[in-house]
Design an enzyme around this catalytic site. Structure first.
Site, PDB file in Angstrom:
ATOM      1  N   VAL A  15       0.841  -1.246   0.326  1.00 39.26           N
ATOM      2  CA  VAL A  15       0.113   0.047  -0.057  1.00 39.26           C
ATOM      3  C   VAL A  15       0.727   0.970   0.052  1.00 39.26           C
ATOM      4  O   VAL A  15       0.466   2.229  -0.592  1.00 39.26           O
ATOM      5  CB  VAL A  15      -0.857   0.051   0.950  1.00 39.26           C
ATOM      6  N   SER A  40      14.348  -1.235   7.643  1.00 38.68           N
ATOM      7  CA  SER A  40      14.703  -0.223   6.348  1.00 38.68           C
ATOM      8  C   SER A  40      14.991   1.214   6.749  1.00 38.68           C
ATOM      9  O   SER A  40      15.420   1.561   5.766  1.00 38.68           O
ATOM     10  CB  SER A  40      13.258  -0.173   6.150  1.00 38.68           C
ATOM     11  N   ARG A 118     -10.699   0.871  13.148  1.00 40.49           N
ATOM     12  CA  ARG A 118     -11.452   0.951  12.333  1.00 40.49           C
ATOM     13  C   ARG A 118     -12.613   0.999  13.727  1.00 40.49           C
ATOM     14  O   ARG A 118     -14.116   1.639  13.028  1.00 40.49           O
ATOM     15  CB  ARG A 118     -12.133   0.339  12.196  1.00 40.49           C
ATOM     16  N   CYS A 158     -10.364  -2.896   2.529  1.00 40.30           N
ATOM     17  CA  CYS A 158     -10.969  -2.777   0.520  1.00 40.30           C
ATOM     18  C   CYS A 158     -12.274  -3.823  -0.346  1.00 40.30           C
ATOM     19  O   CYS A 158     -12.661  -3.545  -1.012  1.00 40.30           O
ATOM     20  CB  CYS A 158      -9.916  -3.778   0.254  1.00 40.30           C
ATOM     21  N   GLN A 185     -11.581 -11.397  -4.079  1.00 41.42           N
ATOM     22  CA  GLN A 185     -10.406 -10.804  -3.907  1.00 41.42           C
ATOM     23  C   GLN A 185      -8.996 -10.844  -4.418  1.00 41.42           C
ATOM     24  O   GLN A 185      -8.212 -11.754  -5.128  1.00 41.42           O
ATOM     25  CB  GLN A 185     -10.639 -10.923  -2.077  1.00 41.42           C
ATOM     26  N   SER A 188      -2.641  -9.020  -4.523  1.00 42.24           N
ATOM     27  CA  SER A 188      -2.672  -7.503  -3.509  1.00 42.24           C
ATOM     28  C   SER A 188      -3.078  -7.109  -2.121  1.00 42.24           C
ATOM     29  O   SER A 188      -2.639  -6.189  -1.170  1.00 42.24           O
ATOM     30  CB  SER A 188      -2.330  -6.480  -5.220  1.00 42.24           C
ATOM     31  N   ARG A 245      -9.757 -16.152  -1.765  1.00 37.90           N
ATOM     32  CA  ARG A 245      -9.089 -15.183  -2.605  1.00 37.90           C
ATOM     33  C   ARG A 245      -8.583 -16.074  -4.209  1.00 37.90           C
ATOM     34  O   ARG A 245      -8.983 -16.698  -4.025  1.00 37.90           O
ATOM     35  CB  ARG A 245      -7.658 -15.088  -1.618  1.00 37.90           C
ATOM     36  N   HIS A 252     -10.945  -6.571  -6.477  1.00 33.97           N
ATOM     37  CA  HIS A 252     -11.339  -7.127  -6.322  1.00 33.97           C
ATOM     38  C   HIS A 252     -13.377  -7.258  -6.624  1.00 33.97           C
ATOM     39  O   HIS A 252     -13.781  -5.978  -6.552  1.00 33.97           O
ATOM     40  CB  HIS A 252     -12.149  -6.530  -4.487  1.00 33.97           C
ATOM     41  N   THR A 338      -6.340  -2.105  -4.381  1.00 29.21           N
ATOM     42  CA  THR A 338      -5.679  -1.163  -3.640  1.00 29.21           C
ATOM     43  C   THR A 338      -5.780   0.284  -4.061  1.00 29.21           C
ATOM     44  O   THR A 338      -4.592   2.019  -3.283  1.00 29.21           O
ATOM     45  CB  THR A 338      -3.694  -1.865  -4.055  1.00 29.21           C
TER      46      THR A 338
HETATM   47  P1  NAP Z   1       3.365  -4.895   3.056  1.00 25.77           P
HETATM   48  O1  NAP Z   1       2.881  -4.724   1.622  1.00 25.77           O
HETATM   49  O2  NAP Z   1       3.536  -6.589   4.314  1.00 25.77           O
HETATM   50  O3  NAP Z   1       3.511  -4.402   4.005  1.00 25.77           O
HETATM   51  C1  NAP Z   1       3.978  -3.755   5.438  1.00 25.77           C
HETATM   52  C2  NAP Z   1       4.647  -1.814   5.283  1.00 25.77           C
HETATM   53  O4  NAP Z   1       4.403  -2.309   7.261  1.00 25.77           O
HETATM   54  C3  NAP Z   1       6.311  -1.913   5.446  1.00 25.77           C
HETATM   55  O5  NAP Z   1       6.774  -0.311   4.815  1.00 25.77           O
HETATM   56  C4  NAP Z   1       7.094  -2.643   6.870  1.00 25.77           C
HETATM   57  O6  NAP Z   1       8.185  -1.761   6.151  1.00 25.77           O
HETATM   58  C5  NAP Z   1       6.299  -1.910   7.398  1.00 25.77           C
HETATM   59  N1  NAP Z   1       6.600  -2.666   9.061  1.00 25.77           N
HETATM   60  C6  NAP Z   1       6.758  -3.547   8.843  1.00 25.77           C
HETATM   61  N2  NAP Z   1       7.193  -3.283  10.649  1.00 25.77           N
HETATM   62  C7  NAP Z   1       7.321  -2.125  11.292  1.00 25.77           C
HETATM   63  C8  NAP Z   1       7.585  -2.052  11.704  1.00 25.77           C
HETATM   64  N3  NAP Z   1       7.072  -1.959  12.871  1.00 25.77           N
HETATM   65  N4  NAP Z   1       7.370   0.086  12.162  1.00 25.77           N
HETATM   66  C9  NAP Z   1       7.184   0.690  11.044  1.00 25.77           C
HETATM   67  N5  NAP Z   1       6.757  -0.419   9.957  1.00 25.77           N
HETATM   68  C10 NAP Z   1       6.448  -1.811   9.815  1.00 25.77           C
HETATM   69  O7  NAP Z   1       1.292  -4.293   3.745  1.00 25.77           O
HETATM   70  P2  NAP Z   1       0.371  -4.000   2.836  1.00 25.77           P
HETATM   71  O8  NAP Z   1       0.103  -4.905   1.784  1.00 25.77           O
HETATM   72  O9  NAP Z   1       0.855  -3.029   2.717  1.00 25.77           O
HETATM   73  O10 NAP Z   1      -0.763  -3.462   4.126  1.00 25.77           O
HETATM   74  C11 NAP Z   1      -0.239  -2.499   5.117  1.00 25.77           C
HETATM   75  C12 NAP Z   1      -1.311  -2.131   6.309  1.00 25.77           C
HETATM   76  O11 NAP Z   1      -2.561  -1.853   4.751  1.00 25.77           O
HETATM   77  C13 NAP Z   1      -2.326  -3.340   6.434  1.00 25.77           C
HETATM   78  O12 NAP Z   1      -2.781  -2.931   7.949  1.00 25.77           O
HETATM   79  C14 NAP Z   1      -3.106  -3.972   5.826  1.00 25.77           C
HETATM   80  O13 NAP Z   1      -3.948  -4.755   6.616  1.00 25.77           O
HETATM   81  C15 NAP Z   1      -3.969  -2.375   5.157  1.00 25.77           C
HETATM   82  N6  NAP Z   1      -4.641  -2.352   3.877  1.00 25.77           N
HETATM   83  C16 NAP Z   1      -3.828  -3.711   2.666  1.00 25.77           C
HETATM   84  C17 NAP Z   1      -4.690  -3.435   1.516  1.00 25.77           C
HETATM   85  C18 NAP Z   1      -3.808  -3.746   0.368  1.00 25.77           C
HETATM   86  O14 NAP Z   1      -5.091  -4.202  -0.846  1.00 25.77           O
HETATM   87  N7  NAP Z   1      -2.778  -4.626   0.321  1.00 25.77           N
HETATM   88  C19 NAP Z   1      -5.582  -2.757   1.786  1.00 25.77           C
HETATM   89  C20 NAP Z   1      -6.270  -2.161   2.560  1.00 25.77           C
HETATM   90  C21 NAP Z   1      -5.970  -2.453   3.779  1.00 25.77           C
HETATM   91  P3  NAP Z   1       9.551  -2.594   6.224  1.00 25.77           P
HETATM   92  O15 NAP Z   1       9.869  -2.838   4.480  1.00 25.77           O
HETATM   93  O16 NAP Z   1      10.711  -1.706   6.364  1.00 25.77           O
HETATM   94  O17 NAP Z   1       9.132  -4.206   6.964  1.00 25.77           O
END
Ligand code: NAP
Length: 360
Positions: A15, A40, A118, A158, A185, A188, A245, A252, A338
């Site tokens: 995201v 990171s 939420r 989403c 769904q 991603s 999924r 979705h 997304t």
């Molecule tokens: P993701 O690809 O796994 O990315 C997670 C992010 O969180 C990375 O930037 C990671 O950084 C960071 N992170 C992990 N541990 C951390 C910490 N201790 N402190 C600060 N940052 C940390 O996950 P995503 O799919 O983007 O989803 C992120 C959020 O959005 C989740 O809550 C998910 O439920 C929500 N969401 C996702 C979608 C979707 O379509 N993907 C839709 C709606 C909501 P590093 O790279 O440094 O590990």
């Protein structure tokens, strides 16, 4: 229009990458801070993401060399550099809630993609076309947090961003009573691609942890009313959901069955969809689709690959509206998970909050 400096917390994730690409040329928002985990921090954005870049367009050149900050250790510093942050991190609910409140208490508003807040009663969960008025609860939240500027606002899950927009405009006149929905769904939505999740190639998995509960419960908060210091969830419509999924990168799809108090004609439903406009369109927000709901007459539309990017991935595509043998009607609808469902929906919410003066 006023310019705002913004940060992306969780910038390296799926995201977060979407935020980076859609904010690259945003007319109001300038990305000043990218933050992620301590793993990171200290690296450039390009180094930190490495081969995890999953967007169909390249990483914005202007962001490649930004040094990633530590989202947890650098809160005060980040709060001093930006007007507000977008947040999308994969921490536990408790950790996420704590992190978001820390930013709010540092007087840095948070527009969040995470689910942790939420159902916090004074945190607005907003689809700007539908329940924009819920943002007035922010005054009560600021009182609770003891802040002048800081607050948390969230977008919903989403999965429901395809069917809630299609059902909401029908409720006032016809009364939406019962809804059965099956969602199909994209991967991603789990932060994955076919490279990182090869088991999903040629596959369907009939389980997405927590998704069915969210798909049934979150719409009731969106339908809810601000009363005193909280948002009281509605008790209707009744939702039941199954979430699967499927082997799709983005988008979705939902198959919906609906029963009304006063059954409308097919033409009346189509007219409501066609004419529906919300606050996002009234305020002409930069990310708002001109037309929110599209209807396709062709029997084989909408298709995920063909319609997911409609109006920059911010519009909802509906189709196959027909009478049902058990419910009144059935139809399908599609949204980009997304874009509208995550980063795009959060950017639209931030635009609403700016336009209504909550970021000043
Ligand atoms: P993701 O690809 O796994 O990315 C997670 C992010 O969180 C990375 O930037 C990671 O950084 C960071 N992170 C992990 N541990 C951390 C910490 N201790 N402190 C600060 N940052 C940390 O996950 P995503 O799919 O983007 O989803 C992120 C959020 O959005 C989740 O809550 C998910 O439920 C929500 N969401 C996702 C979608 C979707 O379509 N993907 C839709 C709606 C909501 P590093 O790279 O440094 O590990």
């Amino acid at each position: 229009m006023k310019q705002y400096n913004v940060g992306i917390i969780g910038a390296t994730g799926m995201v977060g990458q979407r935020f980076a690409t859609i904010l690259e040329n945003h007319p109001w928002f300038n990305v000043k801070v990218l933050a992620a985990s301590a793993r990171s921090a200290g690296k450039t954005y390009k180094e930190a993401v490495g081969d995890r870049w999953a967007m169909p367009v390249p990483m914005p050149k202007t962001m490649e060399n930004i040094i990633i900050m530590d989202a947890e250790a650098d809160i005060e510093k980040i709060a001093g550099m930006v007007d507000f942050v977008f947040c999308a991190v994969n921490l536990t609910k408790e950790e996420t809630k704590k992190l978001e409140e820390k930013y709010a208490k540092a007087e840095c508003p948070v527009v969040s993609n995470n689910s942790a807040n939420r159902h916090t009663p004074d945190v607005p969960m907003v689809i700007p076309e539908i329940n924009a008025d819920h943002i007035k609860i922010i005054d009560a939240q600021r009182k609770r947090l003891g802040t002048k500027r800081g607050f948390v606002a969230v977008k919903s899950n989403c999965s429901l961003q395809s069917y809630v927009p299609a059902l909401y405009p029908l409720d006032e006149e016809f009364g939406v009573e019962d809804v059965l929905v099956c969602t199909y769904q994209a991967i991603s939505g789990a932060g994955k691609t076919f490279d990182t999740w090869p088991e999903m190639i040629d596959n369907v998995i009939p389980y997405i942890g927590g998704e069915e509960e969210k798909s049934e419960k979150e719409p009731l908060k969106i339908w809810g009313k601000v009363e005193g210091n909280e948002i009281i969830p509605a008790t209707k419509p009744h939702f039941t959901a199954q979430c699967l999924r499927v082997a799709v990168t983005d988008g979705h799809m939902a198959a919906v069955f609906v029963r009304f108090k006063n059954k409308p004609s097919k033409e009346q439903i189509l007219e409501k969809w066609e004419s529906f406009k919300g606050k996002a369109q009234e305020l002409d927000l930069p990310s708002a689709p001109k037309q929110f709901l599209y209807y396709f007459n062709e029997d084989n539309l909408p298709q995920t690959k063909l319609q997911r990017n409609l109006e920059g991935g911010m519009a909802i595509s509906c189709g196959r509206l027909r009478e049902d043998t058990q419910y009144d009607y059935k139809f399908v609808c599609l949204s980009h998970n997304t874009l509208r469902g995550a980063a795009g929906g959060a950017v639209l919410l931030a635009e609403l909050l700016c336009a209504e003066g909550y970021m000043d």
